[in-house]
Scaffold this active site. Structure first.
Site, mmCIF file in Angstrom:
data_model
loop_
_atom_site.group_PDB
_atom_site.id
_atom_site.type_symbol
_atom_site.label_atom_id
_atom_site.label_comp_id
_atom_site.label_asym_id
_atom_site.label_seq_id
_atom_site.Cartn_x
_atom_site.Cartn_y
_atom_site.Cartn_z
ATOM 1 N N HIS A 150 32.661 41.794 34.789
ATOM 2 C CA HIS A 150 33.432 42.097 35.996
ATOM 3 C C HIS A 150 34.840 42.522 35.587
ATOM 4 O O HIS A 150 35.494 41.814 34.808
ATOM 5 C CB HIS A 150 33.496 40.852 36.894
ATOM 6 C CG HIS A 150 34.240 41.093 38.161
ATOM 7 N ND1 HIS A 150 33.703 41.827 39.206
ATOM 8 C CD2 HIS A 150 35.481 40.727 38.561
ATOM 9 C CE1 HIS A 150 34.590 41.888 40.185
ATOM 10 N NE2 HIS A 150 35.673 41.237 39.819
ATOM 11 N N ARG A 167 16.460 41.547 49.517
ATOM 12 C CA ARG A 167 17.031 41.213 48.208
ATOM 13 C C ARG A 167 16.053 40.433 47.309
ATOM 14 O O ARG A 167 15.851 40.775 46.151
ATOM 15 C CB ARG A 167 18.285 40.375 48.447
ATOM 16 C CG ARG A 167 19.437 40.727 47.596
ATOM 17 C CD ARG A 167 20.652 39.947 48.026
ATOM 18 N NE ARG A 167 21.497 40.699 48.943
ATOM 19 C CZ ARG A 167 22.269 41.718 48.581
ATOM 20 N NH1 ARG A 167 22.305 42.117 47.323
ATOM 21 N NH2 ARG A 167 23.012 42.349 49.448
ATOM 22 N N ASP A 217 25.770 32.843 37.868
ATOM 23 C CA ASP A 217 25.225 31.695 38.608
ATOM 24 C C ASP A 217 25.034 32.095 40.073
ATOM 25 O O ASP A 217 25.055 33.291 40.387
ATOM 26 C CB ASP A 217 26.088 30.441 38.412
ATOM 27 C CG ASP A 217 27.472 30.564 39.027
ATOM 28 O OD1 ASP A 217 27.720 31.546 39.775
ATOM 29 O OD2 ASP A 217 28.312 29.686 38.773
ATOM 30 N N GLU A 218 24.863 31.120 40.945
ATOM 31 C CA GLU A 218 24.518 31.436 42.338
ATOM 32 C C GLU A 218 25.676 32.062 43.101
ATOM 33 O O GLU A 218 25.484 32.652 44.144
ATOM 34 C CB GLU A 218 24.042 30.179 43.089
ATOM 35 C CG GLU A 218 22.681 29.651 42.668
ATOM 36 C CD GLU A 218 22.700 28.973 41.304
ATOM 37 O OE1 GLU A 218 23.809 28.576 40.844
ATOM 38 O OE2 GLU A 218 21.638 28.853 40.683
ATOM 39 N N ARG A 240 24.771 44.994 42.552
ATOM 40 C CA ARG A 240 23.949 44.299 43.537
ATOM 41 C C ARG A 240 24.037 42.807 43.257
ATOM 42 O O ARG A 240 23.931 42.381 42.107
ATOM 43 C CB ARG A 240 22.505 44.784 43.422
ATOM 44 C CG ARG A 240 21.647 44.349 44.581
ATOM 45 C CD ARG A 240 20.494 45.284 44.772
ATOM 46 N NE ARG A 240 19.471 44.708 45.640
ATOM 47 C CZ ARG A 240 19.377 44.951 46.936
ATOM 48 N NH1 ARG A 240 20.225 45.758 47.516
ATOM 49 N NH2 ARG A 240 18.411 44.399 47.656
ATOM 50 N N ASN A 271 26.927 38.984 33.119
ATOM 51 C CA ASN A 271 27.533 40.034 33.940
ATOM 52 C C ASN A 271 28.920 40.342 33.396
ATOM 53 O O ASN A 271 29.536 39.510 32.744
ATOM 54 C CB ASN A 271 27.657 39.564 35.396
ATOM 55 C CG ASN A 271 28.254 40.626 36.296
ATOM 56 O OD1 ASN A 271 27.878 41.796 36.230
ATOM 57 N ND2 ASN A 271 29.213 40.252 37.135
ATOM 58 N N ASP A 330 30.408 36.561 40.892
ATOM 59 C CA ASP A 330 31.458 36.667 39.873
ATOM 60 C C ASP A 330 32.082 35.308 39.550
ATOM 61 O O ASP A 330 33.308 35.148 39.529
ATOM 62 C CB ASP A 330 32.552 37.657 40.346
ATOM 63 C CG ASP A 330 32.002 39.046 40.575
ATOM 64 O OD1 ASP A 330 31.071 39.445 39.855
ATOM 65 O OD2 ASP A 330 32.494 39.737 41.484
ATOM 66 N N GLU A 349 36.227 46.859 27.861
ATOM 67 C CA GLU A 349 34.872 46.417 28.222
ATOM 68 C C GLU A 349 33.858 46.889 27.178
ATOM 69 O O GLU A 349 32.881 46.206 26.889
ATOM 70 C CB GLU A 349 34.493 46.962 29.605
ATOM 71 C CG GLU A 349 35.383 46.403 30.695
ATOM 72 C CD GLU A 349 34.836 46.622 32.092
ATOM 73 O OE1 GLU A 349 34.668 47.787 32.482
ATOM 74 O OE2 GLU A 349 34.578 45.617 32.785
ATOM 75 N N SER A 397 28.224 53.624 30.998
ATOM 76 C CA SER A 397 28.988 53.704 29.741
ATOM 77 C C SER A 397 28.928 52.383 28.963
ATOM 78 O O SER A 397 28.954 52.392 27.729
ATOM 79 C CB SER A 397 30.443 54.119 30.006
ATOM 80 O OG SER A 397 31.172 53.085 30.612
HETATM 81 C C1 GRF Z 1 32.543 48.410 34.634
HETATM 82 O O1 GRF Z 1 33.925 48.477 34.853
HETATM 83 C C2 GRF Z 1 32.021 47.042 34.958
HETATM 84 O O2 GRF Z 1 32.894 46.009 34.665
HETATM 85 C C3 GRF Z 1 31.854 47.147 36.454
HETATM 86 O O3 GRF Z 1 31.387 48.427 36.686
HETATM 87 C C4 GRF Z 1 31.800 49.304 35.620
HETATM 88 C C5 GRF Z 1 30.556 49.883 35.027
HETATM 89 O O4 GRF Z 1 30.786 51.024 34.274
HETATM 90 N N1 GRF Z 1 31.011 46.077 36.930
HETATM 91 P P1 GRF Z 1 29.585 51.739 33.500
HETATM 92 O O5 GRF Z 1 28.493 52.051 34.534
HETATM 93 O O6 GRF Z 1 29.075 50.806 32.447
HETATM 94 O O7 GRF Z 1 30.169 52.981 32.934
#
Ligand code: GRF
Length: 205
Positions: free
Chosen positions: A109, A65, A141-142, A91, A107, A145, A174, A13
């Site tokens: 989170h 990985r 970064d390394e 991942r 990223n 989160d 988000e 999404s």
């Molecule tokens: C989001 O809440 C994001 O912050 C987390 O996973 C969810 C991803 O949702 N890392 P989508 O796949 O973008 O719908």
């Protein structure tokens, strides 16, 4: 035109929200060059293809990985990607990735970092009893989160919330926070100072 590579593992999404922001002009001068998933069954793969984005699955299951990351980086380079956005990409990435895209790897989170990194951050927030939760878009970064924060949005934790209701409230934020963060990075008007991402012309303390 900045070429974005979006990495997903799930429903996608946030990928669609970024695509919408580009389409309606909220996020100008950017295009989605490629979508990569590490899971074939991710619902976001079909959604990305429906929208006509070049989309590839590079399965991570059972793979070392670093080798998987090297394949991902190679694909991103093939599509001449300038900025990589992890959007529900479940991942942990190795330094191979971070080194390949210095200050060009983002990223999102769903917590107000540095609180509640790692898995199930919404449940962690509820278990801790915080009254404010939210989401963070940050450079990778390394450490998990952990990188420099670009945008944060907060939402209240309401009586009776469970992980699903809280996650849904955070997700709504988000969907605009990610394009805001991308626009901020592309603007060239910000720089990293210590742990802070600040306007370039702001005075040093
Ligand atoms: C989001 O809440 C994001 O912050 C987390 O996973 C969810 C991803 O949702 N890392 P989508 O796949 O973008 O719908």
């Amino acid at each position: 035109m900045t070429r974005l590579g979006i990495l997903i593992s799930g429903r996608g999404s946030n990928l669609l929200a970024i695509a919408d922001a580009i389409a309606d002009g909220t996020l100008p001068d950017a295009e989605i060059a490629v979508v990569l998933s590490n899971k074939a069954e991710a619902a976001g793969v079909a959604r990305a293809r429906e929208r006509g984005f070049p989309t590839h699955v590079i399965e991570s299951k059972g793979r070392i990985r670093a080798e998987h990351d090297a394949d991902m980086v190679a694909r991103l380079r093939e599509y001449k990607v300038d900025l990589v956005c992890l959007a529900g990409y479940m991942r942990v990435v190795t330094p191979i990735f971070v080194d390949a895209f210095p200050q060009r790897l983002l990223n999102m989170h769903p917590s107000l970092l540095p609180a509640f990194p790692g898995l199930h951050p919404q449940q962690q927030a509820l278990d801790y009893g915080v009254r404010v939760a939210g989401t963070t878009v940050h450079f990778v970064d390394e450490e998990l989160d952990h990188g420099v924060i670009i945008v944060q949005r907060s939402v209240p934790v309401l009586d009776g919330d469970d992980a699903q209701t809280l996650a849904a409230r955070i997700l709504e934020e988000e969907h605009t926070a990610y394009s805001e963060a991308i626009a901020r990075v592309l603007s060239g008007k910000y720089e990293i100072r210590g742990r802070c991402y600040v306007p370039r012309d702001s005075a040093t303390k």
